[in-house]
Design a protein around this motif. Structure first.
Motif, PDB file in Angstrom:
ATOM      1  N   LYS A  14     -30.878  10.216 -22.756  1.00  0.00           N
ATOM      2  CA  LYS A  14     -30.393   8.840 -22.712  1.00  0.00           C
ATOM      3  C   LYS A  14     -30.867   7.905 -23.815  1.00  0.00           C
ATOM      4  N   TRP A  15     -31.713   8.293 -24.711  1.00  0.00           N
ATOM      5  CA  TRP A  15     -32.361   7.295 -25.575  1.00  0.00           C
ATOM      6  C   TRP A  15     -31.796   7.189 -26.975  1.00  0.00           C
ATOM      7  N   TYR A  16     -30.694   7.817 -27.258  1.00  0.00           N
ATOM      8  CA  TYR A  16     -30.137   7.759 -28.610  1.00  0.00           C
ATOM      9  C   TYR A  16     -29.146   6.604 -28.727  1.00  0.00           C
ATOM     10  N   PRO A  17     -29.067   5.988 -29.903  1.00  0.00           N
ATOM     11  CA  PRO A  17     -28.232   4.792 -30.048  1.00  0.00           C
ATOM     12  C   PRO A  17     -26.748   5.121 -30.252  1.00  0.00           C
ATOM     13  N   PHE A  18     -26.207   5.930 -29.375  1.00  0.00           N
ATOM     14  CA  PHE A  18     -24.787   6.243 -29.408  1.00  0.00           C
ATOM     15  C   PHE A  18     -24.140   5.690 -28.146  1.00  0.00           C
ATOM     16  N   GLU A  19     -22.847   5.451 -28.234  1.00  0.00           N
ATOM     17  CA  GLU A  19     -22.112   4.834 -27.143  1.00  0.00           C
ATOM     18  C   GLU A  19     -22.329   5.546 -25.803  1.00  0.00           C
ATOM     19  N   GLU A  20     -22.383   6.859 -25.827  1.00  0.00           N
ATOM     20  CA  GLU A  20     -22.510   7.615 -24.580  1.00  0.00           C
ATOM     21  C   GLU A  20     -23.796   7.306 -23.812  1.00  0.00           C
ATOM     22  N   SER A  21     -24.849   6.935 -24.508  1.00  0.00           N
ATOM     23  CA  SER A  21     -26.103   6.674 -23.798  1.00  0.00           C
ATOM     24  C   SER A  21     -26.425   5.192 -23.627  1.00  0.00           C
ATOM     25  N   ILE A  22     -25.815   4.324 -24.413  1.00  0.00           N
ATOM     26  CA  ILE A  22     -26.133   2.902 -24.249  1.00  0.00           C
ATOM     27  C   ILE A  22     -25.034   2.119 -23.535  1.00  0.00           C
ATOM     28  N   LYS A  23     -23.849   2.700 -23.428  1.00  0.00           N
ATOM     29  CA  LYS A  23     -22.760   2.011 -22.743  1.00  0.00           C
ATOM     30  C   LYS A  23     -22.776   2.423 -21.275  1.00  0.00           C
ATOM     31  N   VAL A  24     -22.881   1.435 -20.392  1.00  0.00           N
ATOM     32  CA  VAL A  24     -22.963   1.721 -18.959  1.00  0.00           C
ATOM     33  C   VAL A  24     -21.903   0.919 -18.211  1.00  0.00           C
ATOM     34  N   PRO A  25     -21.516   1.399 -17.037  1.00  0.00           N
ATOM     35  CA  PRO A  25     -20.512   0.659 -16.269  1.00  0.00           C
ATOM     36  C   PRO A  25     -21.076  -0.639 -15.715  1.00  0.00           C
ATOM     37  N   LEU A  26     -20.232  -1.628 -15.644  1.00  0.00           N
ATOM     38  CA  LEU A  26     -20.559  -2.901 -15.005  1.00  0.00           C
ATOM     39  C   LEU A  26     -19.285  -3.390 -14.331  1.00  0.00           C
ATOM     40  N   VAL A  27     -19.336  -3.489 -13.025  1.00  0.00           N
ATOM     41  CA  VAL A  27     -18.192  -3.964 -12.250  1.00  0.00           C
ATOM     42  C   VAL A  27     -18.624  -5.248 -11.555  1.00  0.00           C
ATOM     43  N   ILE A  28     -17.823  -6.292 -11.732  1.00  0.00           N
ATOM     44  CA  ILE A  28     -18.146  -7.590 -11.135  1.00  0.00           C
ATOM     45  C   ILE A  28     -16.986  -8.038 -10.256  1.00  0.00           C
ATOM     46  N   GLN A  29     -17.325  -8.394  -9.039  1.00  0.00           N
ATOM     47  CA  GLN A  29     -16.357  -9.069  -8.169  1.00  0.00           C
ATOM     48  C   GLN A  29     -16.938 -10.445  -7.888  1.00  0.00           C
ATOM     49  N   ASP A  30     -16.274 -11.444  -8.413  1.00  0.00           N
ATOM     50  CA  ASP A  30     -16.763 -12.814  -8.321  1.00  0.00           C
ATOM     51  C   ASP A  30     -15.642 -13.663  -7.732  1.00  0.00           C
ATOM     52  N   PRO A  31     -15.910 -14.390  -6.662  1.00  0.00           N
ATOM     53  CA  PRO A  31     -14.844 -15.204  -6.065  1.00  0.00           C
ATOM     54  C   PRO A  31     -14.308 -16.275  -7.018  1.00  0.00           C
ATOM     55  N   ARG A  32     -15.024 -16.554  -8.090  1.00  0.00           N
ATOM     56  CA  ARG A  32     -14.569 -17.565  -9.054  1.00  0.00           C
ATOM     57  C   ARG A  32     -13.611 -17.002 -10.098  1.00  0.00           C
ATOM     58  N   ILE A  33     -13.448 -15.683 -10.154  1.00  0.00           N
ATOM     59  CA  ILE A  33     -12.564 -15.075 -11.156  1.00  0.00           C
ATOM     60  C   ILE A  33     -11.134 -15.534 -10.890  1.00  0.00           C
ATOM     61  N   PRO A  34     -10.472 -16.085 -11.912  1.00  0.00           N
ATOM     62  CA  PRO A  34      -9.068 -16.487 -11.723  1.00  0.00           C
ATOM     63  C   PRO A  34      -8.197 -15.266 -11.409  1.00  0.00           C
ATOM     64  N   ASP A  35      -7.162 -15.474 -10.617  1.00  0.00           N
ATOM     65  CA  ASP A  35      -6.273 -14.368 -10.249  1.00  0.00           C
ATOM     66  C   ASP A  35      -5.767 -13.617 -11.475  1.00  0.00           C
ATOM     67  N   SER A  36      -5.503 -14.347 -12.559  1.00  0.00           N
ATOM     68  CA  SER A  36      -4.968 -13.716 -13.775  1.00  0.00           C
ATOM     69  C   SER A  36      -5.965 -12.759 -14.423  1.00  0.00           C
TER      70      SER A  36
END
Length: 147
Positions: free
Chosen positions: A44-66
Motif C-alpha cells: 500500500k505505500w507506493y505513490p501510485f493511484e492503486e494504493s493512494i486512491k480510496v473509495p469515499l461515499v457520502i450521503q448528505d441530506p444537504r446534497i441537491p437532487d441534481s
C-alpha cells in the motif's frame, strides 16, 4: 450480501427507526488502497493511484437532487473528513486543523471548481525517520515521494 452490507443496512435501519436518517450525514471510506501487482509492486505505500486512491461515499441530506448519485474526480484527502463532519454539525473547524470541508464540492460546485486543491503532497518513509535506512544496513529507500 456481505457482512459489511448487512451492518450498514442495520445502521441505516436504526437511523430510520430513530427518525434521524433524513438528517444524518453518512460517510463510508477506507484508510488506503493496495497494489496487487500493478507496476510490479504489492502492498500500500507506493505513490501510485492503486494504493493512494480510496473509495469515499457520502450521503448528505444537504446534497441537491441534481448532484445525488454523481461522482467527483476532485482530490479529497483523509484530513478532509474531520472538517467535513464538524462543518455539517455546525461546529467551527479549528484553525490548526488541516483539511477542508468536502461539502463545498457539492454545495457550491462553481466556487469549489476555482478554489479546490489541484495537487497534494504525499510522503512515506520506511526505516529510520531521519535517514530512511531500513532494517538491513545495505538497504536504503527514498524517504519522500512527491506528486
Amino acid at each position: 450480501a456481505t457482512e459489511v452490507d448487512a451492518v450498514i443496512g442495520a445502521i441505516i435501519d436504526e437511523l430510520k427507526e430513530q427518525g434521524v436518517y433524513d438528517n444524518t450525514l453518512l460517510m463510508f471510506t477506507t484508510d488506503n488502497g493496495v497494489s496487487h501487482g500493478e507496476h510490479g509492486l504489492a502492498e500500500k505505500w507506493y505513490p501510485f493511484e492503486e494504493s493512494i486512491k480510496v473509495p469515499l461515499v457520502i450521503q448528505d441530506p444537504r446534497i441537491p437532487d441534481s448532484a445525488k448519485g454523481t461522482r467527483s474526480d476532485d482530490f479529497t484527502l483523509s484530513v478532509d473528513i474531520a472538517p467535513t463532519l464538524l462543518s455539517a454539525a455546525n461546529i467551527p473547524v479549528p484553525k490548526f486543523m488541516q483539511g477542508r470541508d468536502i461539502a463545498q464540492l457539492y454545495l457550491d460546485p462553481e466556487n469549489a471548481a476555482r478554489t479546490w486543491r489541484q495537487d497534494f503532497f504525499y510522503e512515506w518513509a520506511q526505516g529510520d525517520p531521519i535517514t530512511a535506512v531500513g532494517s538491513m544496513p545495505w538497504f536504503q529507500v527514498p524517504a519522500v515521494f512527491a506528486l
